[in-house]
Motif scaffolding. Sequence first.
Motif, mmCIF file in Angstrom:
data_model
loop_
_atom_site.group_PDB
_atom_site.id
_atom_site.type_symbol
_atom_site.label_atom_id
_atom_site.label_comp_id
_atom_site.label_asym_id
_atom_site.label_seq_id
_atom_site.Cartn_x
_atom_site.Cartn_y
_atom_site.Cartn_z
ATOM 1 N N VAL A 20 -96.139 -18.333 -14.026
ATOM 2 C CA VAL A 20 -96.049 -19.581 -13.265
ATOM 3 C C VAL A 20 -96.401 -19.267 -11.825
ATOM 4 O O VAL A 20 -95.778 -18.422 -11.197
ATOM 5 C CB VAL A 20 -94.625 -20.167 -13.368
ATOM 6 N N THR A 51 -93.778 -25.504 -8.553
ATOM 7 C CA THR A 51 -94.844 -24.814 -9.269
ATOM 8 C C THR A 51 -95.515 -25.762 -10.247
ATOM 9 O O THR A 51 -95.003 -26.833 -10.554
ATOM 10 C CB THR A 51 -94.280 -23.633 -10.076
ATOM 11 N N TYR A 111 -93.174 -18.391 -3.101
ATOM 12 C CA TYR A 111 -92.878 -19.638 -3.812
ATOM 13 C C TYR A 111 -92.207 -20.600 -2.840
ATOM 14 O O TYR A 111 -91.304 -20.214 -2.104
ATOM 15 C CB TYR A 111 -91.938 -19.399 -5.001
ATOM 16 N N TYR A 116 -86.765 -27.262 -16.627
ATOM 17 C CA TYR A 116 -87.915 -27.977 -16.077
ATOM 18 C C TYR A 116 -87.423 -29.079 -15.159
ATOM 19 O O TYR A 116 -86.439 -29.739 -15.433
ATOM 20 C CB TYR A 116 -88.759 -28.570 -17.200
ATOM 21 N N LEU A 123 -90.352 -16.128 -13.260
ATOM 22 C CA LEU A 123 -91.488 -17.029 -13.072
ATOM 23 C C LEU A 123 -92.809 -16.282 -13.221
ATOM 24 O O LEU A 123 -93.750 -16.778 -13.846
ATOM 25 C CB LEU A 123 -91.421 -17.693 -11.692
ATOM 26 N N ARG A 124 -92.864 -15.076 -12.672
ATOM 27 C CA ARG A 124 -94.098 -14.284 -12.774
ATOM 28 C C ARG A 124 -94.351 -13.859 -14.215
ATOM 29 O O ARG A 124 -95.498 -13.822 -14.667
ATOM 30 C CB ARG A 124 -94.024 -13.097 -11.840
ATOM 31 N N TYR A 143 -96.330 -25.874 -14.034
ATOM 32 C CA TYR A 143 -95.938 -25.195 -15.266
ATOM 33 C C TYR A 143 -96.564 -25.840 -16.498
ATOM 34 O O TYR A 143 -96.082 -25.670 -17.613
ATOM 35 C CB TYR A 143 -94.404 -25.152 -15.394
ATOM 36 N N PHE A 175 -83.547 -21.085 -16.607
ATOM 37 C CA PHE A 175 -84.395 -22.047 -15.911
ATOM 38 C C PHE A 175 -84.441 -23.348 -16.686
ATOM 39 O O PHE A 175 -84.146 -23.401 -17.877
ATOM 40 C CB PHE A 175 -85.801 -21.485 -15.659
ATOM 41 N N ILE A 196 -89.948 -25.654 -11.523
ATOM 42 C CA ILE A 196 -88.975 -25.021 -12.412
ATOM 43 C C ILE A 196 -87.755 -24.667 -11.580
ATOM 44 O O ILE A 196 -87.867 -24.138 -10.475
ATOM 45 C CB ILE A 196 -89.569 -23.773 -13.086
#
Length: 148
Positions: free
Chosen positions: A147, A82, A65, A109, A142-143, A84, A107, A114
């Motif tokens: 994302v 990323t 990332y 936005y 995230l995974r 999203y 998290f 993110i």
Amino acid sequence: MLILPTFSITIETIQSYIEYRRTKEFFNSIPMGELLKNGFKENLSEKESKWFMSKLIIVGQFDNYHMICEVENGRLRVIAKTNYDHLDTWDDKDIDSIQQSFRHVRFEYDGDGIATSLKVSDVKKMTYESLVSHLKEFVKMLRKLKVE
């Protein structure tokens, strides 16, 4: 007519310089300095501010990332660049349940991706290993959110 604008520009320049120095000291201290030794690089943000001053940031790759670290309002924000958009199709309950499984990693936005954030004072108390652990948990989240 010239005194007030000159005075306010001077004050803003001094404040920006102080913020730049504090951010630079923070990025050079442990654990952030260790990130710089492990592939991250100092950079200036390209975001325009009210006074067109750039902020000091560090950028690099972490677990595939692209990450941006910035200091804002006493918090370290780590932004994973990323896409999203697909999260708009998710139910809020699904996102909340994933966040509940990662209680200490939150998290938000951001326009660039993110982000997760930590208080600067808390980061200063961390070891490099605990910062990396926090980032790994962020990447796991995230995974799980799918994302990429």
